[in-house]
Design a protein around this motif. Structure first.
Motif, PDB file in Angstrom:
ATOM      1  N   TYR A 193       5.595 -11.704  -9.177  1.00 14.10           N
ATOM      2  CA  TYR A 193       5.412  -9.940  -9.256  1.00 14.10           C
ATOM      3  C   TYR A 193       6.596 -10.110 -10.155  1.00 14.10           C
ATOM      4  N   SER A 240       2.691  -4.646  -4.601  1.00 13.39           N
ATOM      5  CA  SER A 240       3.332  -4.443  -2.986  1.00 13.39           C
ATOM      6  C   SER A 240       2.881  -3.494  -2.832  1.00 13.39           C
ATOM      7  N   THR A 242       5.313  -1.436  -2.175  1.00 10.29           N
ATOM      8  CA  THR A 242       6.613  -0.709  -2.167  1.00 10.29           C
ATOM      9  C   THR A 242       6.114   0.550  -3.449  1.00 10.29           C
ATOM     10  N   TRP A 298       8.779 -13.580  -2.469  1.00  8.72           N
ATOM     11  CA  TRP A 298       8.987 -11.779  -2.008  1.00  8.72           C
ATOM     12  C   TRP A 298       9.436 -10.931  -1.316  1.00  8.72           C
ATOM     13  N   GLU A 302      11.826  -8.055  -2.044  1.00 12.47           N
ATOM     14  CA  GLU A 302      10.785  -6.506  -2.117  1.00 12.47           C
ATOM     15  C   GLU A 302      11.624  -6.180  -1.488  1.00 12.47           C
ATOM     16  N   ARG A 306      13.707  -2.761  -2.543  1.00 11.53           N
ATOM     17  CA  ARG A 306      13.388  -1.279  -2.163  1.00 11.53           C
ATOM     18  C   ARG A 306      14.850  -0.179  -2.124  1.00 11.53           C
TER      19      ARG A 306
END
Length: 448
Positions: A193, A240, A242, A298, A302, A306
């Motif tokens: 990512y 993703s 997000t 991830w 992740e 955030r």
């Protein structure tokens, strides 16, 4: 050196261009004394002349940036010219000379090849001997480490370092990538990512094309178009969950790297070695700078990503560029509302990115740092192992990641938010701002 002088209202504006492609604007008064700042000029004519000088200076700097990128592209384009053309357009041209003068060039005479650098209008080889009497049928190209033996590469690196030559782009210490005979790619980016906005900015800066993906329909793929119908694509597996306020995914997952020519997929071994190496160098830059971690990590990354995004937004709303910079470098303020989350994110990111093979960028950075520390007062208190530099301190030691610049406690791998006043580096390593920061940190921590 190129020099342009203009008289304005009793003052002299001087624009100088020196290797490696550095332009400088200075002012002198009527007595020839250099001023610390631009003078206050009166009268409409003088004001207009002043604005013209500023525009001319900006134009020269832009031209130098464009021409530097053009000459660097010679690697991948396989540029070759005659020695007469080379002298006319690259050595005798006052502006372009500021780029070409500190570069190493290859000279082919029949079945013989030489490499040399220009110094005081003389061609010098890596051993210091002169290269004289080249015939008019000599062909000239930009020297690349892949064209040379290991001993020649080492000789040029030593020469550039010993003479404190700063090149307009990395050449003697250029990272090289060799295609594997088993057909696999030396860069393992499948499932990695990356920050999408940063990834795209890096792509565009190196001549690639790519449109941001988001919650709307988008199937854009990063692509680099080369000569003779050859192209390279970086696969995008997905995005993703997000998003930015505009519905753009903040991260994308990468897949395989594919080379194609007129609809046919090529293996890395079918490419010219320098072309393959230069494309891989680009991709290594993209992933090492914008990388966020691998697919298997991830979910954890992740969640904290955030929080980091939220902290960046808070800093931007407060118009605090300094705070955004601190977050990126792991220098988290004690009062920061997301201090724990950011530290957790950076640690998880460091662990996941360590699964990548050691980037060639880090290998070169390691070699340069070793040269910089050699003979210094902190040499005995530091050692470089893989992607980390270990430092002995009074508190038990710490580790600096050569890829990210993050500092960790050697005992418990705890992130250490430490900053140091950056040392001025006047050599080939000076163009690497992260290396300058790491070098400063090593000195501060080892001297403490």
């Amino acid at each position: 050196m190129a020099k342009l002088t203009t008289q304005i209202g009793g003052y002299t504006a001087i624009i100088e261009v020196n290797p490696p492609a550095v332009a400088r604007l200075s002012w002198q008064n009527g007595d020839g004394k250099t001023l610390k700042a631009a003078p206050k000029l009166e009268g409409d004519n003088n004001q207009q002349a002043y604005q013209d000088i500023k525009k001319k200076f900006a134009s020269i700097k832009q031209t130098l940036r464009v021409q530097t990128s053009r000459i660097e592209s010679f690697f991948i384009e396989g540029f070759i010219t005659s020695i007469d053309e080379w002298h006319k357009y690259y050595i005798n041209h006052k502006l372009i000379n500021s780029i070409s003068a500190n570069l190493i060039w290859s000279f082919e005479v029949g079945d013989k090849a030489y490499s040399a650098i220009v110094k005081d209008n003389t061609l010098l080889m890596a051993d210091g001997s002169t290269l004289d009497n080249l015939p008019s049928n000599t062909l000239v190209s930009l020297w690349h480490p892949l064209q040379a033996s290991a001993s020649e590469c080492e000789a040029w690196r030593n020469y550039v370092w010993r003479h404190a030559i700063i090149q307009p782009f990395r050449q003697a210490f250029r990272e090289v990538y060799v295609a594997r005979t088993d057909g696999h790619n030396p860069l393992n980016i499948d499932g990695l990512y990356v920050r999408q906005h940063q990834f795209r900015a890096l792509l565009l800066s190196r001549g690639w094309s790519y449109q941001l993906r988001g919650s709307y329909d988008s199937d854009s793929t990063p692509m680099l178009k080369l000569k003779e119908g050859l192209s390279c694509e970086i696969g995008i597996a997905g995005t993703s969950s997000t998003y930015s306020d505009l519905g753009i995914s903040l991260a994308v997952e990468l897949e395989q790297i594919t080379f194609m020519q007129q609809g046919k997929i090529l293996s890395p071994c079918e490419l010219a070695p320098i072309v393959f190496s230069e494309v891989m160098r680009d991709i290594d830059l993209f992933t090492s700078v914008a990388g966020l971690g691998y697919r298997e990590d991830w979910e954890q990354i992740e969640a904290t990503f955030r929080d980091v995004r939220e902290s960046e937004l808070i800093a931007k709303m407060a118009k605090s560029k300094e705070q955004v910079s601190l977050i990126c470098n792991g220098l988290i303020l004690d009062e920061h509302p997301f201090k724990a989350q950011i530290a957790k994110f950076l640690c998880a990111l460091d662990i996941s990115m360590a699964k990548l093979p050691i980037p060639e960028t880090v290998k070169v950075r390691s070699q340069l740092l070793s040269l910089m520390l050699r003979g210094s007062k902190v040499f005995d208190k530091s050692r470089i192992e893989g992607r980390y530099v270990h430092i002995d301190t009074n508190e038990g030691g710490c580790i600096i990641n050569l890829a990210s610049g993050l500092v960790f406690n050697a005992k418990d791998n705890r992130l250490m938010p430490i900053s140091a006043k950056r040392k001025v580096i006047a050599n080939e390593a000076g163009s690497d701002t992260l290396l300058a920061r790491i070098y400063s940190l090593v000195f501060m921590l080892a001297s403490g």
